[in-house]
Design an enzyme around this catalytic site. Structure first.
Site, PDB file in Angstrom:
ATOM      1  N   TYR A  72      49.043  -2.687  38.616  1.00  0.00           N
ATOM      2  CA  TYR A  72      48.284  -3.864  38.199  1.00  0.00           C
ATOM      3  C   TYR A  72      49.125  -4.833  37.373  1.00  0.00           C
ATOM      4  CZ  TYR A  72      46.811  -0.999  34.010  1.00  0.00           C
ATOM      5  OH  TYR A  72      46.739  -0.209  32.896  1.00  0.00           O
ATOM      6  N   GLU A  73      48.597  -6.036  37.232  1.00  0.00           N
ATOM      7  CA  GLU A  73      49.323  -7.164  36.621  1.00  0.00           C
ATOM      8  C   GLU A  73      50.587  -7.506  37.399  1.00  0.00           C
ATOM      9  OE1 GLU A  73      47.462  -8.534  34.701  1.00  0.00           O
ATOM     10  OE2 GLU A  73      46.196  -6.847  34.127  1.00  0.00           O
ATOM     11  N   GLY A  74      50.557  -7.270  38.686  1.00  0.00           N
ATOM     12  CA  GLY A  74      51.722  -7.537  39.528  1.00  0.00           C
ATOM     13  C   GLY A  74      52.527  -6.275  39.718  1.00  0.00           C
TER      14      GLY A  74
END
Length: 599
Positions: A439-441
């Site tokens: 997550y968050e890239g």
């Protein structure tokens, strides 16, 4: 399960002895952030993490969250712990006094955030998302929006989320379909579905403020047509009072591999009332305020897991008796020696320890840079800090979470078969931490950001800016016989780093796939060098303290031995990464899609 202990001494070592936070805070005008005040805050924060949150960690994993008719119930004790968190003033620590905050620096709260996550990753997700929500409102909200939403968020009575991803688009936000229709009152009607929304619904706060990406009716296609909106669970009056329920609902929660005590939600917006933040069609720019801080926060989650798994593995390795040392019996009174005597166990423990302390140095350095971007009154200081952060943020997010996968795997391995058993807590750490690379890239997205946008996109200027700092420090230590080999090694790697960057850029001019083929190796290579720089700094400081006759001899000797391990065993991994990068894209891209055969 090993009892978690907040690493107060290590954090203070970095802040006071390596990064000179006393002067840093004074320059930014944080007179209240005195050494005594910081020590007092750390002591209380450690108590909360160790005594309140850590005992709930396995409870959260066992029980998970419960969804029923759109309502989510958190595990036993989570809600009560959150009330203690609010009553202790922890949510307001690093926010302006005008909104009810305590006016202390971001970095101070972020150090504590690592400990909260290390004690209980699932629980930490609930207040963690609120921080980015508040920063987005502070940076881009109108004065009226700040008045309506910030005081309650700062106090902790309300929590916040970020709503980006949709079922069909994942990280490709240019494909999102959530709609925002303007109404006659200057508000917007938000309709669409968002998935993977951490803390999107729960029973711990009075209201949940969603920060939502959506498209206006006349928006251009792609990322250039995205706007940003505030959409609360309960509608809010002009003075921040709660009104009726908004048309926001939780359709379900995900059944996950880990962080089971954190509600990961499908959130439906059915003509929900929303407020535009910032300029129409510039929402992704505003959201990056949220996302960049969230990326550093995710790196801290990886660091927190590395700390927790090291603590568990070290305790077990000291107590568990298995076999005799190759050097002869070490535990003469027992039937076998503790497994910490065996070289391979040492390899795993030292790898955890080297990442634990080296990664923390990088993380706290980046916290210091964030402070400068937020609070410095000098434009040049802010610009320089922003430039360094641009380069280092993807490294912090990806390197700290990828190495956490290795560290938590070793945590299980040190325990042997017991590491695979739930009661010991090691397998939970591995499961909980697995999400951090996603997550968050994802790591791949961070790697492309680093190589394509930050390094090649700046024509190497951002990289040269940071490597010059490293080179300057190496020059200072190259004549110190004890550290000359390490500083020379780092300088050679700096030259190679710049040359590799140039080589990949030249190959990419003829074949754009060269960037994607090299990017993850490039990021990990960059991470090893960056952390090596901080290990050199820590080793130099440790030796100076030992030469001065410190009373904490073991603490500083431990730093020197761990630095030696890092330079001998971990920094050398850069060689294989270089070989992989130099191999190029051909072997990755030669095979046709239908040649990926099964059977």
């Amino acid at each position: 399960m090993q009892n978690y202990k907040a690493p107060q001494r290590d954090a203070l070592f970095l802040m006071r002895e390596i990064l000179n936070f006393d002067e840093h805070y004074a320059e930014l005008g944080f007179q209240d952030a005195s050494p005594d005040m910081i020590s007092a805050i750390f002591a209380e924060g450690a108590k909360f993490a160790e005594n309140v949150l850590a005992p709930l960690n396995q409870v959260g994993d066992d029980q998970g969250c419960e969804w029923q008719e759109g309502e989510v119930t958190t595990p036993d004790g989570f809600k009560e712990a959150y009330q203690q968190y609010v009553e202790g003033g922890w949510p307001s620590l690093a926010h302006p006094e005008e909104f009810g905050g305590q006016g202390l620096p971001y970095s101070l709260a972020s150090v504590l955030a690592e400990w909260v996550s290390g004690a209980n990753h699932s629980w930490a997700m609930y207040p963690g998302l609120s921080q980015g929500c508040m920063e987005t409102l502070k940076a881009h909200g109108t004065e009226q929006q700040k008045k309506q939403f910030l005081p309650q968020l700062v106090e902790g009575r309300w929590t916040g989320t970020m709503c980006l991803t949709e079922p069909h688009c994942g990280s490709d936000l240019g494909m999102l379909k959530t709609k925002a229709e303007p109404d006659a009152n200057g508000m917007y009607s938000i309709t669409g579905t968002k998935i993977f929304i951490s803390a999107g619904e729960h029973d711990m706060s009075e209201n949940i403020v969603h920060i939502v990406l959506a498209r206006l009716p006349d928006a251009p296609q792609g990322t250039k047509g995205i706007s940003l909106f505030i959409v609360p669970k309960f509608n809010v009056g002009t003075d921040g009072e709660l009104l009726d329920r908004n048309a926001v609902s939780c359709g379900s929660i995900e059944h996950k591999m880990g962080i089971k005590g954190s509600a990961t939600c499908v959130i439906n917006f059915d003509g929900a009332k929303g407020y535009l933040i910032g300029t129409p069609n510039k929402g992704l720019h505003c959201m990056f305020t949220f996302m960049n801080m969230a990326r550093i926060g995710t790196g801290l989650e990886g660091l927190a897991a590395t700390e927790a798994t090291f603590q568990g593995a070290l305790s077990y390795a000291r107590d568990r008796l298995q076999f005799r040392s190759a050097r002869g019996p070490q535990n003469l009174q027992g039937p076998a020696d503790p497994i910490i005597v065996h070289p391979d166990v040492r390899r795993m423990l030292l790898t955890q320890k080297a990442f634990r302390e080296g990664n923390r140095a990088l993380a706290i350095y980046c916290m210091q840079l964030v402070d400068k971007t937020l609070y410095s009154q000098d434009a040049d200081t802010r610009k320089l800090a922003e430039s360094k952060l641009a380069l280092l943020t993807p490294i912090v997010k990806a390197f700290l979470t990828e190495t956490a996968q290795e560290a938590t795997s070793y945590g299980m391995q040190v325990y042997g078969g017991h590491g695979y058993i739930k009661e010991w807590g090691m397998e939970q750490l591995a499961r909980d931490t697995r999400i951090c690379t996603m997550y968050e890239g994802t790591t791949g997205i961070q790697a492309l950001d680093l190589l394509a946008r930050k390094v090649i996109g700046s024509q190497g200027e951002l990289l040269k800016l940071f490597t010059q700092d490293v080179r300057d420090f190496c020059h200072q230590t190259r004549h110190t016989t004890q550290f000359s080999e390490w500083s020379n090694t780092l300088e050679q790697l700096l030259d190679q780093w710049l040359q590799l960057s140039d080589d990949i850029a030249q190959r990419a001019a003829n074949n754009p796939d060269e960037i994607g083929a090299a990017s993850v190796d490039y990021l990990m290579y960059s991470g090893y060098i960056t952390v090596g720089y901080f290990w050199l700094r820590m080793a130099v400081e440790a030796q100076q303290k030992l030469d001065a006759g410190t009373t904490e001899k073991d603490f500083y000797v431990s730093k020197l031995y761990t630095a030696r391990f890092y330079f001998d065993k971990l920094l050398s991994r850069t060689r294989s990464l270089v070989t992989s990068m130099e191999a190029g894209a051909d072997s990755l891209m030669a095979m046709e899609e239908d040649q990926f055969l099964i059977g």
